[in-house]
Design an enzyme around this catalytic site. Sequence first.
Site, mmCIF file in Angstrom:
data_model
loop_
_atom_site.group_PDB
_atom_site.id
_atom_site.type_symbol
_atom_site.label_atom_id
_atom_site.label_comp_id
_atom_site.label_asym_id
_atom_site.label_seq_id
_atom_site.Cartn_x
_atom_site.Cartn_y
_atom_site.Cartn_z
ATOM 1 N N THR A 1 0.841 -1.200 0.000
ATOM 2 C CA THR A 1 0.000 0.000 0.000
ATOM 3 C C THR A 1 0.876 1.250 0.000
ATOM 4 O O THR A 1 0.671 2.177 -0.784
ATOM 5 C CB THR A 1 -0.900 0.020 1.254
ATOM 6 N N THR A 2 1.895 1.249 0.883
ATOM 7 C CA THR A 2 2.793 2.400 1.022
ATOM 8 C C THR A 2 3.623 2.617 -0.236
ATOM 9 O O THR A 2 4.041 3.735 -0.527
ATOM 10 C CB THR A 2 3.705 2.211 2.257
ATOM 11 N N LYS B 1 -0.047 -10.313 7.897
ATOM 12 C CA LYS B 1 0.068 -8.909 8.323
ATOM 13 C C LYS B 1 -1.336 -8.510 8.750
ATOM 14 O O LYS B 1 -2.254 -8.440 7.924
ATOM 15 C CB LYS B 1 0.557 -8.031 7.165
ATOM 16 N N TYR C 1 -2.480 -10.599 4.121
ATOM 17 C CA TYR C 1 -2.524 -9.189 4.529
ATOM 18 C C TYR C 1 -3.980 -8.789 4.703
ATOM 19 O O TYR C 1 -4.739 -8.740 3.729
ATOM 20 C CB TYR C 1 -1.802 -8.343 3.466
ATOM 21 N N ILE D 1 5.039 -4.736 9.889
ATOM 22 C CA ILE D 1 5.338 -4.186 8.563
ATOM 23 C C ILE D 1 4.924 -2.723 8.666
ATOM 24 O O ILE D 1 3.749 -2.413 8.793
ATOM 25 C CB ILE D 1 4.617 -4.943 7.442
ATOM 26 N N ARG E 1 -8.881 -0.609 4.129
ATOM 27 C CA ARG E 1 -8.547 -0.367 2.723
ATOM 28 C C ARG E 1 -9.356 -1.254 1.779
ATOM 29 O O ARG E 1 -9.447 -0.968 0.593
ATOM 30 C CB ARG E 1 -7.054 -0.665 2.486
ATOM 31 N N TYR F 1 -12.543 -4.313 -3.020
ATOM 32 C CA TYR F 1 -13.664 -3.929 -3.872
ATOM 33 C C TYR F 1 -14.651 -5.077 -4.137
ATOM 34 O O TYR F 1 -15.851 -4.885 -4.055
ATOM 35 C CB TYR F 1 -13.206 -3.313 -5.212
#
Length: 295
Positions: A47-48, A164, A136, A206, A141, A110
């Site tokens: 994501t980052t 994660k 994850y 993380i 998100r 989504y």
Amino acid sequence: MSNKFRGAFVAITTPFNPDGSLDEQGLIDLLEFQIAAGTHGIVPCGTTGEAATMSHEEHHRVVELTVKTVAGRVPVLAGTGSNSTSESIELTRHAKEAGADGALLITPYYNKPSQEGLYRHFKALAEAVDIPIILYNVPGRTSVNMLPATVARCAEIDNIVGIKEATGSLQQVSEVIRACPNGFAVLSGDDFTSMATVMVGGTGVISVSSNVAPAEMAAMIKAALNNDNAKARELHYRLFPLMQAMFFDTNPVPAKTALKMMGKIKSDFVRLPLYATDQNTVAKLQQVLQQCGLV
């Protein structure tokens, strides 16, 4: 399972040039800064890392460049998740070919799959690519929460070796640890809960904050893993304002702004639909960085 996925892993930002293209030298420099500071592992294309706005070609390039630059000095856990199972398989196959130590796979966003859909998605991935897989879970998100019972089912698959966990809930973290076999790596996906996650049996974090304070985050997690609670707690509260500052705006906007202030990247460009933060936020961010002795 090996303890490869222990410690403070950085969810590394992807530097872009002012025209929006990939800044390859900038990425190499960031990786060297991280390794010199003692970070325990590198997570590109999460994501980052703005993976959601990268082409497959760019995604492949970032993973290849990261593996090549890191050269085995620390583990590389490549973000290879997507909301399409077939696309995730393609990205994960590439990460294995590139030499990554593992793949970080987000729950499909989504689509809103059921728990059974989540299980079958990860089972298909694990069967398609023989690489250590870290799940994850980040409902904020993705709008889907992978429940502890589903994580436990996935943990029975040989090459699914950890998660994660970014719900921000120590209750869910504890339920996952309790439900999964010994040796299953549970990494915090929220800097705020990282020390506490280790205290209840997790293996690390993380981290977004590791982009700007890699040495301090690594020291905090190391202290927590070594049961040096006083030191871990002291570092947690020293880093706490920075952890908050990293979310003054949508991640990774503050992290990139901070890295530019610190002279670690030339441009803090983020790709649309993300956009540079406002001047008030920049001023607040600068104040925190000064307090933490980073600028």
